[in-house]
Design a protein around this motif. Structure first.
Motif, PDB file in Angstrom:
ATOM      1  N   UNK A  36      14.746  23.783   5.095  1.00  0.00           N
ATOM      2  CA  UNK A  36      15.341  22.580   5.682  1.00  0.00           C
ATOM      3  C   UNK A  36      14.745  21.316   5.066  1.00  0.00           C
ATOM      4  N   UNK A  37      13.440  21.312   4.863  1.00  0.00           N
ATOM      5  CA  UNK A  37      12.801  20.145   4.253  1.00  0.00           C
ATOM      6  C   UNK A  37      13.270  19.906   2.828  1.00  0.00           C
ATOM      7  N   UNK A  38      13.347  20.965   2.043  1.00  0.00           N
ATOM      8  CA  UNK A  38      13.805  20.830   0.661  1.00  0.00           C
ATOM      9  C   UNK A  38      15.268  20.430   0.565  1.00  0.00           C
ATOM     10  N   UNK A  39      16.112  21.071   1.367  1.00  0.00           N
ATOM     11  CA  UNK A  39      17.541  20.745   1.345  1.00  0.00           C
ATOM     12  C   UNK A  39      17.800  19.334   1.864  1.00  0.00           C
ATOM     13  N   UNK A  40      17.070  18.928   2.890  1.00  0.00           N
ATOM     14  CA  UNK A  40      17.224  17.569   3.409  1.00  0.00           C
ATOM     15  C   UNK A  40      16.824  16.527   2.385  1.00  0.00           C
ATOM     16  N   UNK A  41      15.769  16.807   1.631  1.00  0.00           N
ATOM     17  CA  UNK A  41      15.336  15.862   0.605  1.00  0.00           C
ATOM     18  C   UNK A  41      16.345  15.777  -0.537  1.00  0.00           C
ATOM     19  N   UNK A  69      12.705  14.085   6.672  1.00  0.00           N
ATOM     20  CA  UNK A  69      11.999  13.977   7.953  1.00  0.00           C
ATOM     21  C   UNK A  69      12.990  14.027   9.114  1.00  0.00           C
ATOM     22  N   UNK A  70      14.143  13.397   8.940  1.00  0.00           N
ATOM     23  CA  UNK A  70      15.153  13.426  10.004  1.00  0.00           C
ATOM     24  C   UNK A  70      15.680  14.839  10.226  1.00  0.00           C
ATOM     25  N   UNK A  71      15.903  15.578   9.165  1.00  0.00           N
ATOM     26  CA  UNK A  71      16.392  16.947   9.332  1.00  0.00           C
ATOM     27  C   UNK A  71      15.307  17.862   9.899  1.00  0.00           C
ATOM     28  N   UNK A  72      14.053  17.615   9.543  1.00  0.00           N
ATOM     29  CA  UNK A  72      12.964  18.403  10.125  1.00  0.00           C
ATOM     30  C   UNK A  72      12.776  18.097  11.605  1.00  0.00           C
ATOM     31  N   UNK A  73      13.036  16.871  11.998  1.00  0.00           N
ATOM     32  CA  UNK A  73      12.873  16.514  13.405  1.00  0.00           C
ATOM     33  C   UNK A  73      13.904  17.212  14.289  1.00  0.00           C
ATOM     34  N   UNK A  74      15.028  17.601  13.706  1.00  0.00           N
ATOM     35  CA  UNK A  74      16.033  18.326  14.484  1.00  0.00           C
ATOM     36  C   UNK A  74      15.595  19.742  14.837  1.00  0.00           C
ATOM     37  N   UNK A  75      14.589  20.260  14.139  1.00  0.00           N
ATOM     38  CA  UNK A  75      14.105  21.614  14.403  1.00  0.00           C
ATOM     39  C   UNK A  75      13.048  21.671  15.500  1.00  0.00           C
ATOM     40  N   UNK A  76      12.512  20.539  15.904  1.00  0.00           N
ATOM     41  CA  UNK A  76      11.428  20.519  16.893  1.00  0.00           C
ATOM     42  C   UNK A  76      11.902  20.999  18.253  1.00  0.00           C
ATOM     43  N   UNK A  77      11.050  21.788  18.895  1.00  0.00           N
ATOM     44  CA  UNK A  77      11.308  22.253  20.251  1.00  0.00           C
ATOM     45  C   UNK A  77      10.455  21.441  21.215  1.00  0.00           C
TER      46      UNK A  77
END
Length: 89
Positions: A36-41, A69-77
């Motif tokens: 997700x981090x790589x694809x978002x970047x 960072x925005x796409x990684x924040x969507x994964x947070x529980x």
């Protein structure tokens, strides 16, 4: 342009690794977070490069970092259990 894309992918992986290191208890499996981090970047670099045009490598990397960072924040529980009160309480 190839180096810019490669740099943004590496930046996304670094941000994803930092997120798993710091917030590992709130994120899903590590391979999902890294992808997700790589694809978002890469997506952020594409959008920024398309909007601003060539010659703005630093701004494209900044856009890559923001979208990653925005796409990684969507994964947070959530941290704890959600407490719901009944309507009568």
């Amino acid at each position: 342009m190839i180096l810019e894309a490669l740099g943004s992918a590496v930046l996304g992986l670094i941000l994803a690794w930092a997120a798993t290191h710091r917030l590992g208890h709130r994120l899903p499996a590590r391979p999902l977070v890294l992808c997700t981090g790589g694809a978002g970047a890469l997506f952020g670099n594409f959008v920024t490069h398309t909007a601003l045009g060539p010659g703005t490598a630093l701004l494209s990397l900044l856009g890559a970092a923001v979208i990653s960072v925005a796409s990684l924040s969507l994964l947070l529980r959530p941290t704890g259990r959600l407490r719901r009160r009944s309507a009568t309480a």
